[in-house]
Design a protein around this motif. Structure first.
Motif, mmCIF file in Angstrom:
data_model
loop_
_atom_site.group_PDB
_atom_site.id
_atom_site.type_symbol
_atom_site.label_atom_id
_atom_site.label_comp_id
_atom_site.label_asym_id
_atom_site.label_seq_id
_atom_site.Cartn_x
_atom_site.Cartn_y
_atom_site.Cartn_z
ATOM 1 N N GLY A 1 0.813 -1.208 0.000
ATOM 2 C CA GLY A 1 0.000 0.000 0.000
ATOM 3 C C GLY A 1 0.846 1.258 0.000
ATOM 4 N N GLN B 1 -9.212 -0.570 3.011
ATOM 5 C CA GLN B 1 -8.821 -1.117 1.715
ATOM 6 C C GLN B 1 -9.806 -0.656 0.637
ATOM 7 O OE1 GLN B 1 -5.901 -2.857 1.560
ATOM 8 N NE2 GLN B 1 -5.778 -2.478 3.762
ATOM 9 N N GLU B 2 -9.359 -0.626 -0.621
ATOM 10 C CA GLU B 2 -10.207 -0.165 -1.719
ATOM 11 C C GLU B 2 -11.505 -0.964 -1.811
ATOM 12 O OE1 GLU B 2 -8.364 0.223 -5.525
ATOM 13 O OE2 GLU B 2 -6.577 1.166 -4.697
ATOM 14 N N ASN C 1 -9.893 7.098 4.507
ATOM 15 C CA ASN C 1 -8.593 7.186 3.836
ATOM 16 C C ASN C 1 -8.801 7.217 2.318
ATOM 17 O OD1 ASN C 1 -9.093 4.485 3.167
ATOM 18 N ND2 ASN C 1 -7.028 3.804 3.647
ATOM 19 N N ASP C 2 -7.728 7.475 1.588
ATOM 20 C CA ASP C 2 -7.828 7.628 0.141
ATOM 21 C C ASP C 2 -8.098 6.310 -0.575
ATOM 22 O OD1 ASP C 2 -7.330 10.313 0.456
ATOM 23 O OD2 ASP C 2 -5.213 10.204 -0.126
ATOM 24 N N GLU C 3 -7.618 5.206 -0.017
ATOM 25 C CA GLU C 3 -7.858 3.923 -0.676
ATOM 26 C C GLU C 3 -9.347 3.602 -0.707
ATOM 27 O OE1 GLU C 3 -5.223 0.538 -0.227
ATOM 28 O OE2 GLU C 3 -3.892 1.742 1.018
ATOM 29 N N ALA D 1 -11.033 5.854 -3.255
ATOM 30 C CA ALA D 1 -10.868 5.402 -4.639
ATOM 31 C C ALA D 1 -11.860 4.281 -4.965
ATOM 32 C CB ALA D 1 -9.437 4.931 -4.864
ATOM 33 N N TYR E 1 -1.536 8.680 -5.608
ATOM 34 C CA TYR E 1 -2.503 8.550 -6.699
ATOM 35 C C TYR E 1 -3.740 9.425 -6.526
ATOM 36 C CZ TYR E 1 -5.086 5.148 -3.775
ATOM 37 O OH TYR E 1 -5.776 4.525 -2.772
ATOM 38 N N SER E 2 -3.906 10.066 -5.360
ATOM 39 C CA SER E 2 -5.067 10.942 -5.182
ATOM 40 C C SER E 2 -5.044 12.101 -6.178
ATOM 41 C CB SER E 2 -5.125 11.473 -3.747
ATOM 42 O OG SER E 2 -3.986 12.263 -3.439
#
Length: 333
Positions: free
Chosen positions: A71, A220-221, A245-247, A250, A277-278
């Motif tokens: 990650g 997690q995504e 969080n960003d994951e 996404a 990747y954000s």
């Protein structure tokens, strides 16, 4: 074979002094440093990790325990620690605890068995009492991402509550009033603090948090996908989503498109962490910056200062999050 003892004799200094020179210790005078370096050149001596630590009874290695080895968040953390230690010819030994108390304790014991000079710990499941007892054993420890009062000077932490507040405030200022929340595991300290900040921002706008619009994910995504689908299935409309969080953000963005929603017109989303990747998802993700590189480097500086005598390095214990506004939040008129 030339040894550290030969260098010591040729330079006319102690083994400890040779070790300090090889470890780039600032307490060695330039004149002494030149004598040792000249002796090494004349003898053709090439230091190795064992020899460098021999005189000082050090392994010249630091144990690093983190939750996962994959990650972008943990990648940035590991990279920052390894980069800072390498500047002083000190090596890192990494282990993962997988957010499980027994596995975290086992990983700590493994790192101690490797004779690490210090431990940098990003741990989530072990108790404060465990860390206090570990600290009393003698191996220096610094704790990342937690604020333990009895170990306050050895903790490098983020104001997660303020981060959660900033994420919600961003959506509220854009005119959103029905906001869903996609949380990480609710037993984790950072999740609880970010959710508390979210509630505080809502309270400032005289809004009550709708518990029906709370989903507990796992950072997690995939839980971002399942989380958004579950929230949509509740049937309670919302125009914005704050993510732990960003994951997960996404994953939620992907699920929103699958559900036929236009981003950000139909659904505004804000994340947390500001991973690389954000900036590249579409629309570019508004998020809260978690300065993980700076914090990991600071934890490393603590070790360098307190274990390897690099006294010029200053220590900052608490970091402040910052909102990074991009394109994933739509302003409602």
């Amino acid at each position: 074979m030339v040894t550290i003892y030969d260098v010591s004799e040729r330079a006319g200094v102690s083994l400890a002094t040779v070790s300090r020179v090889m470890n780039k210790n600032a307490r060695v005078s330039d004149k002494t440093k030149e004598k040792v370096q000249r002796a090494m050149e004349e003898l053709g001596y090439r230091p190795n990790a064992i020899a460098k630590g021999l005189a000082s009874n050090r392994s010249n290695s630091v144990g690093v325990l983190i939750s996962e080895l994959h990650g972008p968040f943990y990648g940035m953390m590991m990279s920052a620690i390894e980069t800072e230690l390498r500047k002083y010819d000190i090596h890192s030994i990494f282990a993962a605890g997988h957010s499980d108390a027994a596995k975290e304790e086992d990983a700590v014991n493994f790192l101690l068995s490797r004779r690490c000079d210090a431990l940098i710990l990003y741990v989530e499941a072990v108790s404060d009492e465990f860390l206090e007892a570990l600290n009393a054993q003698g191996t220096p420890i610094v704790v990342l991402g937690r604020d333990i009062k009895s170990l306050a000077t050895q903790c490098i932490n983020l104001d997660n509550e303020q981060g959660g507040y900033l994420a919600a405030k961003c959506l509220l200022e854009a005119g959103h009033r029905s906001i869903a929340y996609l949380a990480g595991p609710l037993w984790k300290h950072d999740t609880q603090e970010r959710l508390a900040g979210h509630r505080r921002a809502l309270a400032e706008y005289k809004l009550t948090f709708d518990e029906r619009l709370l989903y507990e994910g796992d950072f997690q995504e995939e839980s971002g996908v399942s989380g958004l689908n579950q929230l949509l299935a509740v049937g309670e409309p919302f125009s914005a989503l704050a993510c732990g969080n960003d994951e997960m953000a996404a994953g939620a963005m992907a699920a929103a498109r699958e559900a036929g929603l236009a981003l950000p017109d139909d659904l505004s989303i804000v994340g947390f962490d500001n991973v690389a990747y954000s900036r590249f998802v579409f629309p570019k993700l508004s998020t809260v910056n978690y300065p993980v590189r700076d914090m990991a480097a600071m934890a490393t500086h603590w070790v360098l200062r307190h274990v390897y005598d690099q006294g010029r390095l200053s220590i900052e214990n608490t970091f402040s999050p910052q909102l990074v506004g991009r394109d994933s939040v739509h302003r409602r008129d």
